[in-house]
Design a protein around this motif. Structure first.
Motif, PDB file in Angstrom:
ATOM      1  N   ARG A   1      33.758  28.666  36.445  1.00 50.53           N
ATOM      2  CA  ARG A   1      32.401  29.053  36.079  1.00 50.53           C
ATOM      3  C   ARG A   1      31.877  28.313  34.858  1.00 50.53           C
ATOM      4  O   ARG A   1      30.662  28.246  34.648  1.00 50.53           O
ATOM      5  CB  ARG A   1      32.351  30.560  35.808  1.00 50.53           C
ATOM      6  CG  ARG A   1      32.735  31.398  37.024  1.00 50.53           C
ATOM      7  CD  ARG A   1      31.713  31.276  38.130  1.00 50.53           C
ATOM      8  NE  ARG A   1      32.142  31.942  39.360  1.00 50.53           N
ATOM      9  CZ  ARG A   1      31.398  32.023  40.456  1.00 50.53           C
ATOM     10  NH1 ARG A   1      30.190  31.484  40.472  1.00 50.53           N
ATOM     11  NH2 ARG A   1      31.875  32.635  41.537  1.00 50.53           N
ATOM     12  N   ALA A   2      32.780  27.754  34.042  1.00 53.66           N
ATOM     13  CA  ALA A   2      32.326  27.017  32.863  1.00 53.66           C
ATOM     14  C   ALA A   2      31.728  25.663  33.230  1.00 53.66           C
ATOM     15  O   ALA A   2      31.151  24.992  32.371  1.00 53.66           O
ATOM     16  CB  ALA A   2      33.486  26.817  31.888  1.00 53.66           C
ATOM     17  N   VAL A   3      31.855  25.263  34.502  1.00 48.15           N
ATOM     18  CA  VAL A   3      31.280  23.995  34.970  1.00 48.15           C
ATOM     19  C   VAL A   3      30.057  24.318  35.819  1.00 48.15           C
ATOM     20  O   VAL A   3      30.200  24.806  36.943  1.00 48.15           O
ATOM     21  CB  VAL A   3      32.303  23.199  35.801  1.00 48.15           C
ATOM     22  CG1 VAL A   3      31.686  21.884  36.274  1.00 48.15           C
ATOM     23  CG2 VAL A   3      33.566  22.935  34.990  1.00 48.15           C
ATOM     24  N   PRO A   4      28.843  24.071  35.319  1.00 42.76           N
ATOM     25  CA  PRO A   4      27.636  24.359  36.107  1.00 42.76           C
ATOM     26  C   PRO A   4      27.616  23.552  37.400  1.00 42.76           C
ATOM     27  O   PRO A   4      27.920  22.356  37.403  1.00 42.76           O
ATOM     28  CB  PRO A   4      26.497  23.943  35.165  1.00 42.76           C
ATOM     29  CG  PRO A   4      27.083  24.006  33.793  1.00 42.76           C
ATOM     30  CD  PRO A   4      28.519  23.602  33.960  1.00 42.76           C
TER      31      PRO A   4
ATOM     32  N   TRP B   1      36.766  18.770  30.176  1.00 40.62           N
ATOM     33  CA  TRP B   1      35.969  18.728  28.936  1.00 40.62           C
ATOM     34  C   TRP B   1      34.736  19.607  29.066  1.00 40.62           C
ATOM     35  O   TRP B   1      34.410  20.373  28.152  1.00 40.62           O
ATOM     36  CB  TRP B   1      35.568  17.280  28.631  1.00 40.62           C
ATOM     37  CG  TRP B   1      34.387  17.181  27.714  1.00 40.62           C
ATOM     38  CD1 TRP B   1      34.360  17.438  26.373  1.00 40.62           C
ATOM     39  CD2 TRP B   1      33.046  16.863  28.085  1.00 40.62           C
ATOM     40  NE1 TRP B   1      33.080  17.276  25.876  1.00 40.62           N
ATOM     41  CE2 TRP B   1      32.248  16.926  26.914  1.00 40.62           C
ATOM     42  CE3 TRP B   1      32.426  16.510  29.286  1.00 40.62           C
ATOM     43  CZ2 TRP B   1      30.880  16.644  26.914  1.00 40.62           C
ATOM     44  CZ3 TRP B   1      31.070  16.230  29.290  1.00 40.62           C
ATOM     45  CH2 TRP B   1      30.318  16.308  28.119  1.00 40.62           C
ATOM     46  N   ARG B   2      34.056  19.530  30.216  1.00 45.47           N
ATOM     47  CA  ARG B   2      32.843  20.338  30.407  1.00 45.47           C
ATOM     48  C   ARG B   2      33.175  21.818  30.411  1.00 45.47           C
ATOM     49  O   ARG B   2      32.345  22.654  29.993  1.00 45.47           O
ATOM     50  CB  ARG B   2      32.143  19.952  31.712  1.00 45.47           C
ATOM     51  CG  ARG B   2      30.800  20.655  31.917  1.00 45.47           C
ATOM     52  CD  ARG B   2      29.853  20.283  30.819  1.00 45.47           C
ATOM     53  NE  ARG B   2      28.588  20.993  30.922  1.00 45.47           N
ATOM     54  CZ  ARG B   2      28.333  22.191  30.429  1.00 45.47           C
ATOM     55  NH1 ARG B   2      29.301  22.865  29.790  1.00 45.47           N
ATOM     56  NH2 ARG B   2      27.147  22.749  30.542  1.00 45.47           N
ATOM     57  N   ALA B   3      34.392  22.158  30.838  1.00 38.29           N
ATOM     58  CA  ALA B   3      34.824  23.560  30.833  1.00 38.29           C
ATOM     59  C   ALA B   3      35.343  23.991  29.477  1.00 38.29           C
ATOM     60  O   ALA B   3      35.762  25.146  29.316  1.00 38.29           O
ATOM     61  CB  ALA B   3      35.889  23.777  31.899  1.00 38.29           C
ATOM     62  N   GLY B   4      35.361  23.079  28.504  1.00 40.35           N
ATOM     63  CA  GLY B   4      35.802  23.414  27.157  1.00 40.35           C
ATOM     64  C   GLY B   4      37.306  23.423  26.986  1.00 40.35           C
ATOM     65  O   GLY B   4      37.815  24.007  26.027  1.00 40.35           O
ATOM     66  N   LYS B   5      38.041  22.748  27.876  1.00 40.09           N
ATOM     67  CA  LYS B   5      39.504  22.767  27.822  1.00 40.09           C
ATOM     68  C   LYS B   5      40.084  21.623  26.998  1.00 40.09           C
ATOM     69  O   LYS B   5      41.195  21.764  26.472  1.00 40.09           O
ATOM     70  CB  LYS B   5      40.088  22.703  29.249  1.00 40.09           C
ATOM     71  CG  LYS B   5      39.590  23.800  30.184  1.00 40.09           C
ATOM     72  CD  LYS B   5      40.043  25.171  29.736  1.00 40.09           C
ATOM     73  CE  LYS B   5      39.637  26.239  30.752  1.00 40.09           C
ATOM     74  NZ  LYS B   5      40.074  27.590  30.344  1.00 40.09           N
TER      75      LYS B   5
END
Length: 389
Positions: A236-239, A90-94
């Motif tokens: 990289r989408a997950v800080p 979810w945090r990665a926008g998937k």
């Protein structure tokens, strides 16, 4: 666990009921290992590191011990991994937020200690969606996704009024549904007692699960995330620091409960803490793997610069530098091979040590006792009540 286990024993046509129940726990233990491999490989982008982490979980003593008896802890381990993976996705926008929220609600119908993931989940959701979270439609969709799987608890009310010899009434809701009975095992000692439980119970258990090598790599992973350093294949989408806060909150909340939950078998309640730390182990191992390659790249860069500057005058030296570059490349793979050998050696060590500790094939005293009990004259359709253990 109970509902799925009943379905499992009906679908599996071979073995005794007890054997099928044991296989059911082993099945979820195997799925937890596979889920950890998939999640770790997606997160750090290194299949070797993911494989070692999955094998570490498979041969860790406590996880293994729960995979040979019909208890809900291997399914709980599976939920721990899946819930974390879905929140990272979810945090990665998937995926939409309702997906991990639904999985979290479903996990609470198997084992209530999953509630200790709530602080980590709440922090991440509020941090990421603080603008849109309190929109009525969005909030209702999230509440619905969380509550819907909890309706499975209706089974307890339905069957609690049956003739199976087990009664359930509304007055028992806090005791049996909300785990109010856990209060009788909670002990809140002084700071010295808390320090003793953390240093003499949690840390030794953690090191025992993944060896000292795994523990050190876990610390490396924690430091790397804190410094905002991630493996080359990291999503990289997950800080990095957000991931660290999530893992830390989940680990600390569960570990704090276990520290105060003063029971003889508390080790299995630490399983979510072991697994969250194991992700840090994977991150640390991936950082070390990448570090070996980085050393090689830096040396090659220096040599290429020198070669370019002296190419016209020092062709012989240039050929020598190229030979050294070839050797450095082989040296990198030798170093990586030694790292893999060390990691797999720790897995092999745990396999040998923990096999004998988790081998129940010769522990037949309980079976013999019940064979004697069942050999006694019994009325037709008799109901046998035994201790919950």
């Amino acid at each position: 666990f109970f509902l799925l286990g009943k379905l499992w024993t009906m679908l599996i046509p071979v073995g005794t009921l007890a054997a099928r129940a044991n296989w059911f726990a082993a099945w979820w233990g195997a799925l937890a290992v596979v889920a950890l491999y998939v999640f770790t490989r997606w997160l750090v982008g290194n299949r070797w590191v993911a494989l070692v982490c999955a094998l570490w979980l498979a041969v860790s003593r406590v996880e293994w011990s729960q995979a040979v008896i019909p208890r809900p802890y291997t399914l709980n381990s599976f939920f721990v991994i899946v819930v974390m993976a879905l929140f990272f996705l979810w945090r990665a926008g998937k995926v939409d937020l309702t997906v991990p929220v639904f999985a979290f609600g479903l996990s609470l119908t198997n084992h209530r200690t999953m509630i200790w993931f709530a602080p980590a989940i709440a922090w991440w959701v509020v941090w990421k969606e603080r603008g849109a979270l309190f929109q009525p439609r969005r909030l209702l969709s999230l509440i619905g996704a969380f509550v819907l799987p909890l309706l499975l608890y209706g089974y307890v009310f339905w069957r609690g009024d049956s003739d199976v010899g087990v009664e359930f009434h509304l007055k028992d809701f806090n005791e049996m549904i909300l785990a109010g009975n856990a209060n009788r095992w909670m002990y809140y000692g002084g700071l010295d007692w808390i320090a003793h439980r953390a240093s003499q119970v949690y840390l030794p258990l953690l090191i025992e699960q993944f060896t000292l090598l795994g523990f050190v790599l876990g610390l490396v992973g924690i430091v790397a995330l804190a410094l905002d350093r991630v493996p080359r294949g990291w999503q990289r989408a997950v800080p990095a620091r957000e991931a660290l806060v999530f893992l830390a909150l989940a680990n600390i909340a569960n570990s704090a409960f276990c520290v105060f939950f003063n029971t003889m078998d508390v080790e299995k309640f630490f399983l979510p803490s072991y697994i969250t730390f194991l992700l840090c182990v994977g991150i640390g191992a991936a950082m070390l793997w990448d570090g070996l390659d980085q050393v090689k790249r830096q040396k090659l860069k220096v040599k290429r610069q020198k070669l370019e500057a002296e190419r016209q005058e020092l062709e012989v030296e240039g050929q020598k530098a190229q030979d050294e570059s070839w050797f450095d490349g082989r040296l990198e793979w030798i170093a990586r091979g030694l790292l893999l050998m060390s990691l797999f050696a720790s897995v092999g060590f745990l396999l040998v040590v923990n096999f004998s500790r988790n081998d129940w094939s010769h522990r037949t005293d309980v079976a013999r006792a019940w064979e004697e009990n069942l050999a006694l004259p019994l009325e037709q359709n008799a109901l046998i009540v035994g201790p919950w253990e």
